[in-house]
Design a protein around this motif. Structure first.
Motif, PDB file in Angstrom:
ATOM      1  N   GLN A   1      98.858 -66.139  19.846  1.00 38.68           N
ATOM      2  CA  GLN A   1      98.950 -67.499  20.365  1.00 38.68           C
ATOM      3  C   GLN A   1      97.628 -68.254  20.185  1.00 38.68           C
ATOM      4  O   GLN A   1      97.615 -69.448  19.875  1.00 38.68           O
ATOM      5  CB  GLN A   1      99.344 -67.450  21.838  1.00 38.68           C
ATOM      6  CG  GLN A   1      99.652 -68.802  22.449  1.00 38.68           C
ATOM      7  CD  GLN A   1     100.011 -68.677  23.920  1.00 38.68           C
ATOM      8  OE1 GLN A   1      99.359 -67.946  24.670  1.00 38.68           O
ATOM      9  NE2 GLN A   1     101.062 -69.383  24.327  1.00 38.68           N
TER      10      GLN A   1
ATOM     11  N   ARG B   1      98.844 -62.786  23.228  1.00 36.75           N
ATOM     12  CA  ARG B   1      97.788 -63.760  23.530  1.00 36.75           C
ATOM     13  C   ARG B   1      96.891 -63.996  22.310  1.00 36.75           C
ATOM     14  O   ARG B   1      96.475 -65.128  22.040  1.00 36.75           O
ATOM     15  CB  ARG B   1      96.960 -63.303  24.732  1.00 36.75           C
ATOM     16  CG  ARG B   1      97.718 -63.462  26.047  1.00 36.75           C
ATOM     17  CD  ARG B   1      96.829 -63.215  27.264  1.00 36.75           C
ATOM     18  NE  ARG B   1      96.288 -61.867  27.332  1.00 36.75           N
ATOM     19  CZ  ARG B   1      96.898 -60.830  27.903  1.00 36.75           C
ATOM     20  NH1 ARG B   1      98.074 -60.991  28.484  1.00 36.75           N
ATOM     21  NH2 ARG B   1      96.331 -59.641  27.908  1.00 36.75           N
TER      22      ARG B   1
ATOM     23  N   HIS C   1     104.338 -68.180  25.026  1.00 39.35           N
ATOM     24  CA  HIS C   1     104.331 -66.729  25.240  1.00 39.35           C
ATOM     25  C   HIS C   1     105.243 -66.439  26.428  1.00 39.35           C
ATOM     26  O   HIS C   1     104.967 -66.887  27.538  1.00 39.35           O
ATOM     27  CB  HIS C   1     102.895 -66.257  25.486  1.00 39.35           C
ATOM     28  CG  HIS C   1     102.777 -64.812  25.839  1.00 39.35           C
ATOM     29  ND1 HIS C   1     101.659 -64.308  26.463  1.00 39.35           N
ATOM     30  CD2 HIS C   1     103.604 -63.760  25.668  1.00 39.35           C
ATOM     31  CE1 HIS C   1     101.813 -63.012  26.653  1.00 39.35           C
ATOM     32  NE2 HIS C   1     102.984 -62.652  26.191  1.00 39.35           N
TER      33      HIS C   1
ATOM     34  N   SER D   1     101.255 -57.673  25.372  1.00 38.41           N
ATOM     35  CA  SER D   1     100.710 -58.897  25.978  1.00 38.41           C
ATOM     36  C   SER D   1      99.391 -59.297  25.332  1.00 38.41           C
ATOM     37  O   SER D   1      99.165 -60.479  25.038  1.00 38.41           O
ATOM     38  CB  SER D   1     100.496 -58.711  27.483  1.00 38.41           C
ATOM     39  OG  SER D   1     101.716 -58.506  28.136  1.00 38.41           O
TER      40      SER D   1
END
Length: 190
Positions: A28, A25, A37, A21
Protein backbone atom coordinates in the motif's frame (compact mmCIF):
# COMPACT_ATOMS: atom_id res chain seq x y z
CA UNK A 1 -0.79 -8.01 -19.88
CA UNK A 2 -4.14 -7.29 -18.24
CA UNK A 3 -5.05 -3.62 -18.70
CA UNK A 4 -5.58 -1.53 -15.57
CA UNK A 5 -9.21 -0.83 -14.78
CA UNK A 6 -11.11 0.39 -11.76
CA UNK A 7 -11.91 -2.22 -9.15
CA UNK A 8 -9.21 -4.78 -8.53
CA UNK A 9 -7.90 -6.94 -5.72
CA UNK A 10 -4.46 -8.04 -4.62
CA UNK A 11 -5.40 -11.02 -2.45
CA UNK A 12 -2.88 -12.26 0.13
CA UNK A 13 -3.20 -15.83 1.40
CA UNK A 14 -0.86 -17.05 4.11
CA UNK A 15 -0.89 -18.83 7.43
CA UNK A 16 -1.78 -17.01 10.61
CA UNK A 17 1.22 -14.83 11.62
CA UNK A 18 2.90 -15.22 8.21
CA UNK A 19 3.32 -11.48 7.64
CA UNK A 20 0.31 -10.72 5.44
CA UNK A 21 -0.45 -7.46 7.26
CA UNK A 22 3.15 -6.24 7.04
CA UNK A 23 3.28 -7.10 3.35
CA UNK A 24 -0.09 -5.42 2.71
CA UNK A 25 1.08 -2.21 4.39
CA UNK A 26 4.34 -2.27 2.39
CA UNK A 27 2.46 -2.75 -0.89
CA UNK A 28 0.00 0.00 0.00
CA UNK A 29 2.86 2.39 0.81
CA UNK A 30 4.74 1.67 -2.44
CA UNK A 31 2.15 1.05 -5.19
CA UNK A 32 1.18 3.91 -7.51
CA UNK A 33 -2.56 3.27 -7.18
CA UNK A 34 -4.64 4.09 -4.08
CA UNK A 35 -5.38 0.67 -2.57
CA UNK A 36 -7.51 0.02 0.50
CA UNK A 37 -6.16 -2.56 2.97
CA UNK A 38 -8.93 -4.85 4.24
CA UNK A 39 -8.80 -7.88 6.52
CA UNK A 40 -10.86 -9.91 8.94
CA UNK A 41 -8.57 -8.60 11.69
CA UNK A 42 -9.59 -5.03 10.85
CA UNK A 43 -13.23 -5.96 11.30
CA UNK A 44 -12.58 -7.90 14.49
CA UNK A 45 -10.40 -5.17 15.99
CA UNK A 46 -12.89 -2.43 15.11
CA UNK A 47 -15.39 -3.85 17.58
CA UNK A 48 -17.98 -4.80 14.98
CA UNK A 49 -18.29 -8.31 16.42
CA UNK A 50 -19.83 -8.91 19.86
CA UNK A 51 -16.46 -10.31 20.95
CA UNK A 52 -17.04 -10.17 24.70
CA UNK A 53 -20.33 -12.04 24.35
CA UNK A 54 -18.69 -14.61 22.07
CA UNK A 55 -15.84 -15.10 24.55
CA UNK A 56 -18.30 -15.48 27.43
CA UNK A 57 -20.14 -18.21 25.52
CA UNK A 58 -23.38 -16.24 25.28
CA UNK A 59 -23.06 -16.31 21.49
CA UNK A 60 -21.72 -19.37 19.68
CA UNK A 61 -18.95 -18.30 17.29
CA UNK A 62 -19.12 -21.63 15.46
CA UNK A 63 -22.76 -20.91 14.59
CA UNK A 64 -21.91 -17.36 13.45
CA UNK A 65 -18.62 -18.03 11.69
CA UNK A 66 -19.73 -19.18 8.23
CA UNK A 67 -22.15 -16.26 7.76
CA UNK A 68 -19.46 -13.83 8.94
CA UNK A 69 -16.93 -15.03 6.38
CA UNK A 70 -19.51 -15.24 3.60
CA UNK A 71 -20.54 -11.66 4.34
CA UNK A 72 -16.92 -10.53 4.32
CA UNK A 73 -16.33 -12.17 0.94
CA UNK A 74 -19.48 -10.66 -0.57
CA UNK A 75 -18.51 -7.22 0.72
CA UNK A 76 -15.31 -7.46 -1.33
CA UNK A 77 -17.45 -7.78 -4.46
CA UNK A 78 -19.35 -4.61 -3.54
CA UNK A 79 -16.10 -2.68 -3.00
CA UNK A 80 -14.67 -3.85 -6.33
CA UNK A 81 -17.87 -3.20 -8.27
CA UNK A 82 -17.84 0.35 -6.87
CA UNK A 83 -14.39 0.78 -8.47
CA UNK A 84 -12.13 0.41 -5.43
CA UNK A 85 -8.67 -1.16 -5.47
CA UNK A 86 -8.15 -3.52 -2.53
CA UNK A 87 -5.33 -5.35 -0.83
CA UNK A 88 -7.11 -8.14 1.02
CA UNK A 89 -5.76 -10.53 3.63
CA UNK A 90 -7.79 -13.72 3.82
CA UNK A 91 -6.72 -17.17 4.96
CA UNK A 92 -8.16 -19.71 2.52
CA UNK A 93 -9.05 -22.30 5.15
CA UNK A 94 -10.43 -24.78 2.64
CA UNK A 95 -10.58 -25.40 -1.08
CA UNK A 96 -14.34 -24.84 -0.88
CA UNK A 97 -13.78 -21.34 0.56
CA UNK A 98 -11.22 -20.59 -2.15
CA UNK A 99 -13.52 -21.71 -4.97
CA UNK A 100 -16.46 -19.86 -3.45
CA UNK A 101 -14.42 -16.64 -3.43
CA UNK A 102 -13.18 -17.30 -6.98
CA UNK A 103 -16.81 -17.66 -8.08
CA UNK A 104 -17.92 -14.59 -6.13
CA UNK A 105 -15.22 -12.47 -7.77
CA UNK A 106 -15.48 -14.04 -11.26
CA UNK A 107 -15.02 -11.46 -13.98
CA UNK A 108 -13.06 -9.13 -11.72
CA UNK A 109 -9.36 -8.39 -11.62
CA UNK A 110 -8.00 -10.55 -8.77
CA UNK A 111 -4.26 -11.08 -8.31
CA UNK A 112 -3.64 -13.98 -5.93
CA UNK A 113 -0.50 -13.93 -3.78
CA UNK A 114 0.80 -16.85 -1.71
CA UNK A 115 2.63 -15.68 1.42
CA UNK A 116 4.89 -18.45 2.73
CA UNK A 117 6.80 -18.58 6.01
CA UNK A 118 8.79 -21.30 7.78
CA UNK A 119 6.81 -23.20 10.40
CA UNK A 120 9.28 -22.44 13.20
CA UNK A 121 8.99 -18.71 12.47
CA UNK A 122 5.18 -18.87 12.29
CA UNK A 123 5.05 -20.51 15.69
CA UNK A 124 7.52 -18.01 17.16
CA UNK A 125 5.44 -15.09 15.85
CA UNK A 126 2.24 -16.69 17.10
CA UNK A 127 3.68 -17.03 20.62
CA UNK A 128 5.02 -13.45 20.60
CA UNK A 129 1.73 -11.98 19.39
CA UNK A 130 -0.31 -13.72 22.03
CA UNK A 131 -3.57 -12.76 20.28
CA UNK A 132 -4.05 -15.99 18.34
CA UNK A 133 -4.89 -19.45 19.55
CA UNK A 134 -1.67 -21.44 19.73
CA UNK A 135 -1.73 -24.02 16.96
CA UNK A 136 -3.50 -21.92 14.30
CA UNK A 137 -0.22 -21.20 12.48
CA UNK A 138 0.73 -24.90 12.42
CA UNK A 139 -2.73 -25.91 11.19
CA UNK A 140 -2.64 -23.28 8.43
CA UNK A 141 0.95 -24.12 7.44
CA UNK A 142 0.05 -27.71 6.63
CA UNK A 143 -3.13 -26.92 4.75
CA UNK A 144 -3.82 -23.57 3.16
CA UNK A 145 -1.40 -23.60 0.22
CA UNK A 146 -2.04 -27.21 -0.83
CA UNK A 147 -5.05 -26.45 -3.08
CA UNK A 148 -4.01 -23.02 -4.32
CA UNK A 149 -2.69 -21.73 -7.62
CA UNK A 150 -1.04 -18.31 -7.32
CA UNK A 151 -0.15 -15.42 -9.58
CA UNK A 152 2.98 -14.95 -7.44
CA UNK A 153 4.41 -16.47 -4.27
CA UNK A 154 6.66 -14.72 -1.77
CA UNK A 155 8.77 -15.90 1.15
CA UNK A 156 7.89 -13.83 4.23
CA UNK A 157 11.30 -14.68 5.69
CA UNK A 158 12.78 -12.34 3.05
CA UNK A 159 12.80 -8.54 3.12
CA UNK A 160 9.25 -7.17 3.32
CA UNK A 161 9.91 -4.22 0.99
CA UNK A 162 11.60 -6.46 -1.59
CA UNK A 163 8.57 -8.77 -1.44
CA UNK A 164 6.26 -5.79 -1.88
CA UNK A 165 8.27 -4.66 -4.91
CA UNK A 166 8.06 -8.18 -6.38
CA UNK A 167 4.29 -8.30 -5.89
CA UNK A 168 3.82 -4.85 -7.40
CA UNK A 169 6.00 -5.67 -10.43
CA UNK A 170 4.17 -8.95 -11.00
CA UNK A 171 0.79 -7.24 -10.56
CA UNK A 172 1.73 -4.55 -13.08
CA UNK A 173 2.70 -7.19 -15.68
CA UNK A 174 -0.02 -9.75 -14.86
CA UNK A 175 -1.28 -11.99 -17.64
CA UNK A 176 -4.23 -14.24 -18.36
CA UNK A 177 -5.28 -16.72 -17.32
CA UNK A 178 -5.09 -15.43 -13.76
CA UNK A 179 -4.75 -17.82 -10.85
CA UNK A 180 -8.48 -17.49 -10.04
CA UNK A 181 -9.36 -18.20 -13.68
CA UNK A 182 -7.11 -21.28 -13.57
CA UNK A 183 -8.74 -22.47 -10.32
CA UNK A 184 -12.23 -22.21 -11.81
CA UNK A 185 -11.11 -23.96 -15.02
CA UNK A 186 -9.47 -26.78 -13.03
CA UNK A 187 -12.66 -27.24 -10.98
CA UNK A 188 -14.87 -27.19 -14.08
CA UNK A 189 -12.74 -29.87 -15.78
CA UNK A 190 -12.89 -32.17 -12.74
Amino acid sequence: MIPARPGCIILLNGASSSGKSSLARAIQARIDTPFWHISIDHLRDSGMLPTARIKSGEFDWRAMREAFFLGFERSLLAYVEAGNALIVEHIMESEAWLLRLADTLAGHDVFFVGVHCALEELERRERERGDRPVGDARRDFHRIHSYCVYDIEVDAMQDRDANADSVIAAWQSRMRPTAFEQLRERRDRA
